[in-house]
Write a protein that holds these residues in place. Sequence first.
Motif, PDB file in Angstrom:
ATOM      1  N   SER A 114      34.474  69.468  60.467  1.00  0.00           N
ATOM      2  CA  SER A 114      35.300  70.435  60.770  1.00  0.00           C
ATOM      3  C   SER A 114      35.400  70.742  62.126  1.00  0.00           C
ATOM      4  CB  SER A 114      34.846  71.657  60.095  1.00  0.00           C
ATOM      5  OG  SER A 114      35.000  71.505  58.616  1.00  0.00           O
ATOM      6  N   MET A 115      36.674  70.596  62.984  1.00  0.00           N
ATOM      7  CA  MET A 115      36.706  70.983  64.162  1.00  0.00           C
ATOM      8  C   MET A 115      38.210  71.478  64.570  1.00  0.00           C
ATOM      9  SD  MET A 115      35.062  67.523  66.005  1.00  0.00           S
ATOM     10  CE  MET A 115      36.581  66.374  65.196  1.00  0.00           C
ATOM     11  N   PRO A 116      38.197  72.275  65.454  1.00  0.00           N
ATOM     12  CA  PRO A 116      39.779  72.831  65.772  1.00  0.00           C
ATOM     13  C   PRO A 116      40.768  71.751  66.371  1.00  0.00           C
ATOM     14  CG  PRO A 116      38.053  73.767  67.470  1.00  0.00           C
ATOM     15  CD  PRO A 116      37.432  72.766  66.269  1.00  0.00           C
ATOM     16  N   GLY A 117      41.863  71.620  65.841  1.00  0.00           N
ATOM     17  CA  GLY A 117      42.900  70.936  66.274  1.00  0.00           C
ATOM     18  C   GLY A 117      43.031  69.575  65.628  1.00  0.00           C
ATOM     19  N   LEU A 118      41.794  68.775  65.298  1.00  0.00           N
ATOM     20  CA  LEU A 118      41.900  67.644  64.844  1.00  0.00           C
ATOM     21  C   LEU A 118      40.366  67.561  64.047  1.00  0.00           C
ATOM     22  CD1 LEU A 118      43.540  64.983  64.860  1.00  0.00           C
ATOM     23  CD2 LEU A 118      41.959  64.113  66.875  1.00  0.00           C
ATOM     24  N   ASP A 119      40.364  67.426  62.643  1.00  0.00           N
ATOM     25  CA  ASP A 119      39.342  67.098  62.088  1.00  0.00           C
ATOM     26  C   ASP A 119      38.760  65.706  62.408  1.00  0.00           C
ATOM     27  OD1 ASP A 119      40.013  65.347  59.823  1.00  0.00           O
ATOM     28  OD2 ASP A 119      40.672  66.805  58.706  1.00  0.00           O
ATOM     29  N   GLY A 120      37.397  65.568  61.801  1.00  0.00           N
ATOM     30  CA  GLY A 120      36.656  64.322  62.043  1.00  0.00           C
ATOM     31  C   GLY A 120      37.316  63.297  61.476  1.00  0.00           C
ATOM     32  N   ILE A 121      38.015  63.509  60.042  1.00  0.00           N
ATOM     33  CA  ILE A 121      38.542  62.046  59.556  1.00  0.00           C
ATOM     34  C   ILE A 121      39.679  61.745  60.219  1.00  0.00           C
ATOM     35  CG2 ILE A 121      39.630  61.355  57.358  1.00  0.00           C
ATOM     36  CD1 ILE A 121      37.336  63.199  56.080  1.00  0.00           C
ATOM     37  N   ALA A 122      40.535  62.676  60.525  1.00  0.00           N
ATOM     38  CA  ALA A 122      41.870  62.337  61.463  1.00  0.00           C
ATOM     39  C   ALA A 122      41.273  61.796  62.690  1.00  0.00           C
ATOM     40  CB  ALA A 122      42.631  63.784  61.781  1.00  0.00           C
ATOM     41  N   LEU A 123      40.377  62.209  63.398  1.00  0.00           N
ATOM     42  CA  LEU A 123      39.808  61.705  64.742  1.00  0.00           C
ATOM     43  C   LEU A 123      39.471  60.289  64.502  1.00  0.00           C
ATOM     44  CD1 LEU A 123      38.874  62.154  67.686  1.00  0.00           C
ATOM     45  CD2 LEU A 123      36.858  62.894  66.886  1.00  0.00           C
ATOM     46  N   ALA A 124      38.715  59.872  63.495  1.00  0.00           N
ATOM     47  CA  ALA A 124      38.434  58.640  62.942  1.00  0.00           C
ATOM     48  C   ALA A 124      39.620  57.758  62.835  1.00  0.00           C
ATOM     49  CB  ALA A 124      37.571  58.690  61.993  1.00  0.00           C
ATOM     50  N   GLY A 125      40.529  58.129  62.242  1.00  0.00           N
ATOM     51  CA  GLY A 125      41.827  57.356  62.130  1.00  0.00           C
ATOM     52  C   GLY A 125      42.341  56.959  63.296  1.00  0.00           C
ATOM     53  N   ARG A 126      42.175  57.913  64.364  1.00  0.00           N
ATOM     54  CA  ARG A 126      43.136  57.998  65.644  1.00  0.00           C
ATOM     55  C   ARG A 126      42.125  56.767  66.502  1.00  0.00           C
ATOM     56  NH1 ARG A 126      46.035  62.700  68.028  1.00  0.00           N
ATOM     57  NH2 ARG A 126      46.042  61.406  69.457  1.00  0.00           N
ATOM     58  N   LEU A 127      40.936  57.116  66.555  1.00  0.00           N
ATOM     59  CA  LEU A 127      40.209  56.199  67.358  1.00  0.00           C
ATOM     60  C   LEU A 127      40.078  54.571  66.780  1.00  0.00           C
ATOM     61  CD1 LEU A 127      36.977  58.396  68.095  1.00  0.00           C
ATOM     62  CD2 LEU A 127      39.375  57.950  69.375  1.00  0.00           C
ATOM     63  N   ARG A 128      39.976  54.522  65.700  1.00  0.00           N
ATOM     64  CA  ARG A 128      39.999  53.260  64.770  1.00  0.00           C
ATOM     65  C   ARG A 128      41.533  52.606  64.978  1.00  0.00           C
ATOM     66  NH1 ARG A 128      35.725  51.171  62.607  1.00  0.00           N
ATOM     67  NH2 ARG A 128      36.762  50.313  60.909  1.00  0.00           N
ATOM     68  N   ALA A 129      42.531  53.284  65.174  1.00  0.00           N
ATOM     69  CA  ALA A 129      43.713  52.624  65.307  1.00  0.00           C
ATOM     70  C   ALA A 129      43.720  51.845  66.819  1.00  0.00           C
ATOM     71  CB  ALA A 129      44.939  53.715  65.401  1.00  0.00           C
ATOM     72  N   LEU A 130      42.906  52.322  67.666  1.00  0.00           N
ATOM     73  CA  LEU A 130      42.731  51.821  68.808  1.00  0.00           C
ATOM     74  C   LEU A 130      41.776  50.916  69.208  1.00  0.00           C
ATOM     75  CD1 LEU A 130      43.151  55.286  71.035  1.00  0.00           C
ATOM     76  CD2 LEU A 130      44.762  53.486  70.716  1.00  0.00           C
ATOM     77  N   CYS A 131      40.762  51.011  68.268  1.00  0.00           N
ATOM     78  CA  CYS A 131      39.516  50.000  68.456  1.00  0.00           C
ATOM     79  C   CYS A 131      39.126  49.945  66.563  1.00  0.00           C
ATOM     80  CB  CYS A 131      38.593  50.461  69.155  1.00  0.00           C
ATOM     81  SG  CYS A 131      36.996  49.442  69.467  1.00  0.00           S
ATOM     82  N   PRO A 132      39.348  49.169  66.334  1.00  0.00           N
ATOM     83  CA  PRO A 132      38.955  48.857  64.779  1.00  0.00           C
ATOM     84  C   PRO A 132      37.688  48.618  64.586  1.00  0.00           C
ATOM     85  CG  PRO A 132      41.175  47.638  65.060  1.00  0.00           C
ATOM     86  CD  PRO A 132      40.462  48.068  66.403  1.00  0.00           C
ATOM     87  N   ASP A 133      36.812  48.386  65.494  1.00  0.00           N
ATOM     88  CA  ASP A 133      35.274  47.850  65.041  1.00  0.00           C
ATOM     89  C   ASP A 133      34.540  49.017  65.429  1.00  0.00           C
ATOM     90  OD1 ASP A 133      36.110  45.555  63.965  1.00  0.00           O
ATOM     91  OD2 ASP A 133      36.066  44.385  65.898  1.00  0.00           O
ATOM     92  N   LEU A 134      35.179  50.224  66.003  1.00  0.00           N
ATOM     93  CA  LEU A 134      34.323  51.195  66.675  1.00  0.00           C
ATOM     94  C   LEU A 134      33.394  51.806  65.560  1.00  0.00           C
ATOM     95  CD1 LEU A 134      33.522  53.235  68.906  1.00  0.00           C
ATOM     96  CD2 LEU A 134      35.320  54.560  67.996  1.00  0.00           C
ATOM     97  N   PRO A 135      32.229  51.807  65.612  1.00  0.00           N
ATOM     98  CA  PRO A 135      31.316  52.606  64.551  1.00  0.00           C
ATOM     99  C   PRO A 135      31.586  54.113  64.860  1.00  0.00           C
ATOM    100  CG  PRO A 135      29.850  51.378  65.714  1.00  0.00           C
ATOM    101  CD  PRO A 135      31.228  51.054  66.716  1.00  0.00           C
ATOM    102  N   ILE A 136      31.792  54.817  63.561  1.00  0.00           N
ATOM    103  CA  ILE A 136      32.033  56.457  63.586  1.00  0.00           C
ATOM    104  C   ILE A 136      31.410  57.197  62.597  1.00  0.00           C
ATOM    105  CG2 ILE A 136      33.620  58.319  63.386  1.00  0.00           C
ATOM    106  CD1 ILE A 136      35.817  56.406  64.139  1.00  0.00           C
ATOM    107  N   VAL A 137      30.345  58.000  63.052  1.00  0.00           N
ATOM    108  CA  VAL A 137      29.319  58.791  61.937  1.00  0.00           C
ATOM    109  C   VAL A 137      29.925  60.171  61.962  1.00  0.00           C
ATOM    110  CG1 VAL A 137      27.045  59.477  61.775  1.00  0.00           C
ATOM    111  CG2 VAL A 137      27.300  57.364  62.864  1.00  0.00           C
ATOM    112  N   LEU A 138      30.062  60.604  60.592  1.00  0.00           N
ATOM    113  CA  LEU A 138      30.590  61.797  60.397  1.00  0.00           C
ATOM    114  C   LEU A 138      29.296  62.815  59.944  1.00  0.00           C
ATOM    115  CD1 LEU A 138      33.292  63.411  59.738  1.00  0.00           C
ATOM    116  CD2 LEU A 138      32.835  62.940  57.383  1.00  0.00           C
ATOM    117  N   PHE A 139      29.216  63.750  60.695  1.00  0.00           N
ATOM    118  CA  PHE A 139      28.144  64.825  60.560  1.00  0.00           C
ATOM    119  C   PHE A 139      28.828  66.155  60.204  1.00  0.00           C
ATOM    120  CE2 PHE A 139      25.259  67.592  63.347  1.00  0.00           C
ATOM    121  CZ  PHE A 139      23.948  67.008  62.694  1.00  0.00           C
ATOM    122  N   SER A 140      28.404  66.609  59.105  1.00  0.00           N
ATOM    123  CA  SER A 140      28.718  67.817  58.449  1.00  0.00           C
ATOM    124  C   SER A 140      27.556  68.752  57.555  1.00  0.00           C
ATOM    125  CB  SER A 140      29.998  67.570  57.545  1.00  0.00           C
ATOM    126  OG  SER A 140      30.650  68.718  56.937  1.00  0.00           O
TER     127      SER A 140
END
Length: 93
Positions: free
Chosen positions: A37-63
Amino acid sequence: LFSRSPFAVATYNDPRQLVAEFERDPAGFDLVLTDLSMPGLDGIALAGRLRALCPDLPIVLFSGNIEPAARVAATAAGIAEMVEKPASPRTLL
């Protein structure tokens, strides 16, 4: 503990700032730790944006509470790991 870790840590108060920095230098990131949960862009949407640019980027969700539907969406977004709060710095490392 983080100051003694082998990692350089960058923090962003706004996930959109992270996206802008990542677009400028995707190779400058080895891993992204994001909250759900973040203002403007949640963590799941952020992950989608970043992985579209770099598909192998490891992303850890904290909640504090990762509901089953969020787990499914996170997995679909390519999130590598999910960590529930509270978690110690040692756990995060």
